[in-house]
Write a protein that holds these residues in place. Structure first.
Motif, PDB file in Angstrom:
ATOM      1  N   ASP A  81      -4.008 -14.170  10.831  1.00 56.79           N
ATOM      2  CA  ASP A  81      -5.401 -13.794  11.012  1.00 56.79           C
ATOM      3  C   ASP A  81      -5.851 -12.752   9.997  1.00 56.79           C
ATOM      4  O   ASP A  81      -7.048 -12.604   9.746  1.00 56.79           O
ATOM      5  CB  ASP A  81      -5.613 -13.216  12.418  1.00 56.79           C
ATOM      6  N   THR A  82      -4.880 -12.004   9.427  1.00 53.09           N
ATOM      7  CA  THR A  82      -5.231 -10.879   8.561  1.00 53.09           C
ATOM      8  C   THR A  82      -4.296 -10.827   7.359  1.00 53.09           C
ATOM      9  O   THR A  82      -3.083 -11.018   7.500  1.00 53.09           O
ATOM     10  CB  THR A  82      -5.117  -9.545   9.333  1.00 53.09           C
ATOM     11  N   TRP A  83      -4.865 -10.540   6.199  1.00 54.01           N
ATOM     12  CA  TRP A  83      -4.092 -10.359   4.982  1.00 54.01           C
ATOM     13  C   TRP A  83      -4.323  -8.943   4.459  1.00 54.01           C
ATOM     14  O   TRP A  83      -5.464  -8.501   4.330  1.00 54.01           O
ATOM     15  CB  TRP A  83      -4.519 -11.357   3.905  1.00 54.01           C
ATOM     16  N   LEU A  84      -3.240  -8.247   4.149  1.00 53.86           N
ATOM     17  CA  LEU A  84      -3.293  -6.985   3.432  1.00 53.86           C
ATOM     18  C   LEU A  84      -2.683  -7.223   2.062  1.00 53.86           C
ATOM     19  O   LEU A  84      -1.665  -7.902   1.947  1.00 53.86           O
ATOM     20  CB  LEU A  84      -2.503  -5.894   4.162  1.00 53.86           C
ATOM     21  N   THR A  85      -3.291  -6.663   1.033  1.00 49.90           N
ATOM     22  CA  THR A  85      -2.741  -6.844  -0.305  1.00 49.90           C
ATOM     23  C   THR A  85      -2.832  -5.565  -1.102  1.00 49.90           C
ATOM     24  O   THR A  85      -3.831  -4.842  -1.034  1.00 49.90           O
ATOM     25  CB  THR A  85      -3.463  -7.982  -1.067  1.00 49.90           C
ATOM     26  N   ASP A  86      -1.772  -5.268  -1.830  1.00 48.33           N
ATOM     27  CA  ASP A  86      -1.797  -4.158  -2.765  1.00 48.33           C
ATOM     28  C   ASP A  86      -2.759  -4.514  -3.901  1.00 48.33           C
ATOM     29  O   ASP A  86      -3.142  -5.680  -4.079  1.00 48.33           O
ATOM     30  CB  ASP A  86      -0.379  -3.919  -3.294  1.00 48.33           C
ATOM     31  N   MET A  87      -3.138  -3.523  -4.682  1.00 43.98           N
ATOM     32  CA  MET A  87      -4.082  -3.749  -5.777  1.00 43.98           C
ATOM     33  C   MET A  87      -3.374  -3.809  -7.132  1.00 43.98           C
ATOM     34  O   MET A  87      -3.307  -4.863  -7.756  1.00 43.98           O
ATOM     35  CB  MET A  87      -5.158  -2.649  -5.784  1.00 43.98           C
ATOM     36  N   ASP A  88      -2.834  -2.675  -7.590  1.00 46.21           N
ATOM     37  CA  ASP A  88      -2.187  -2.637  -8.902  1.00 46.21           C
ATOM     38  C   ASP A  88      -0.903  -3.459  -8.895  1.00 46.21           C
ATOM     39  O   ASP A  88      -0.033  -3.267  -8.048  1.00 46.21           O
ATOM     40  CB  ASP A  88      -1.869  -1.187  -9.292  1.00 46.21           C
ATOM     41  N   GLY A  89      -0.798  -4.372  -9.853  1.00 42.08           N
ATOM     42  CA  GLY A  89       0.375  -5.229  -9.944  1.00 42.08           C
ATOM     43  C   GLY A  89       0.252  -6.514  -9.154  1.00 42.08           C
ATOM     44  O   GLY A  89       1.043  -7.440  -9.335  1.00 42.08           O
ATOM     45  N   VAL A  90      -0.742  -6.567  -8.274  1.00 42.93           N
ATOM     46  CA  VAL A  90      -0.984  -7.775  -7.477  1.00 42.93           C
ATOM     47  C   VAL A  90      -2.302  -8.428  -7.891  1.00 42.93           C
ATOM     48  O   VAL A  90      -2.362  -9.622  -8.158  1.00 42.93           O
ATOM     49  CB  VAL A  90      -1.001  -7.450  -5.965  1.00 42.93           C
ATOM     50  N   LEU A  91      -3.354  -7.618  -7.949  1.00 44.31           N
ATOM     51  CA  LEU A  91      -4.666  -8.129  -8.337  1.00 44.31           C
ATOM     52  C   LEU A  91      -5.020  -7.784  -9.779  1.00 44.31           C
ATOM     53  O   LEU A  91      -5.690  -8.563 -10.457  1.00 44.31           O
ATOM     54  CB  LEU A  91      -5.753  -7.573  -7.405  1.00 44.31           C
ATOM     55  N   VAL A  92      -4.582  -6.604 -10.220  1.00 40.50           N
ATOM     56  CA  VAL A  92      -4.937  -6.154 -11.573  1.00 40.50           C
ATOM     57  C   VAL A  92      -3.759  -5.465 -12.261  1.00 40.50           C
ATOM     58  O   VAL A  92      -2.856  -4.937 -11.607  1.00 40.50           O
ATOM     59  CB  VAL A  92      -6.133  -5.159 -11.550  1.00 40.50           C
TER      60      VAL A  92
END
Length: 264
Positions: free
Chosen positions: A8-19
């Motif tokens: 139901d929910t996703w948590l994601t890191d930012m640096d190294g994952v998205l940018v």
């Protein structure tokens, strides 16, 4: 993963994952767009306490990734919420920038350098000897020592920069007092994020690029975890750790088809 409960929910890191710095990682924009289209709850998490969610949303947008301000959770926000729960209406001497100062003001804390309840250390690009000296003396006089995150260094286009953990070590050496770190790898960061959106750990996935922060904090918070290989931890390094992620993928591009199908 062998756990087939729906996600139901996703948590994601930012640096190294998205940018990487200012550049979007291939597939990141599509991953966020898929989450938005699915209607599922999600948060982008970062140990960076310099910027407010509005600032970070704008920076991500310039990289081609459209993340709503409401979907960003920082170590500054987690720290402020922790302190508000511990001592509502307290006072603090804050060494940090807009992200941390704004978060502390928003939970009702008074900023002061006269007998504060806490010294709160966050990341800044302009650490001053005067501010660090003041923090040391206040801790010596009884202020509790809190830091947003233990990261010793951060990236920049020119190379490494000293981060919160390095400055905290300096203050600890001078005072003999260790800080309480709120950000990753403390699972409190994950729990505070889940509380923010009223989500449940058993139906949440954490996506990160570091075994020693993202994956361990997700694991200890009771989440399923996905390690992407676009950041800090490489595939050959996984076996060095006594725990494993639930899944390993090359990048978030591999997760786009899973968002709708809940096959995480």
């Amino acid at each position: 993963m062998t756990d087939h409960r729906p996600v139901d929910t996703w948590l994601t890191d930012m640096d190294g994952v998205l940018v990487h710095e200012e550049d979007a990682i291939p597939g990141a924009a599509e991953f966020i767009a898929a989450l938005e289209a699915s209607g599922k709850q999600f948060l982008v998490l970062t140990n960076n306490s310099i910027f407010t969610p509005r600032d970070l949303a704008a920076r991500l947008r310039l990289s081609g990734i459209d993340v709503p301000e409401r979907a960003i959770w920082t170590s500054a926000l987690a720290t402020a919420q922790f302190l508000a729960d511990q001592r509502g209406g307290g006072s603090a001497y804050v060494v940090g920038e807009a992200g941390l100062l704004t978060a502390m003001h928003d939970v009702g804390f008074v900023m002061t350098d006269r007998d504060p309840d806490y010294v709160v250390l966050g990341e800044t690009r302009t650490y001053s000897f005067e501010a660090i000296t003041r923090a040391i003396r206040l801790i010596d006089n009884g202020a509790r020592f809190i830091a947003t995150n233990p990261d010793p260094s951060g990236p920049s286009a020119q190379g490494k920069l000293p981060a919160t953990g390095s400055v905290a070590a300096l203050i600890s050496t001078a005072t003999g007092r260790q800080p309480y770190y709120v950000g990753k790898p403390n699972p409190l960061m994950m729990r505070s994020a889940l509380n923010r959106i009223e989500a449940h750990s058993e139906t949440t996935v954490m996506v990160g690029d570091r075994m020693d922060t993202d994956i361990i904090s997700g694991l200890e918070a009771g989440l399923r975890t996905v390690l992407v290989l676009t950041g800090s931890t490489q595939r050959h390094q996984i076996e060095r750790f006594p725990y494993r992620p639930s899944r390993v993928v090359d990048s978030v591009a591999d997760l786009v088809p899973l968002v709708a199908g809940d096959e995480a």
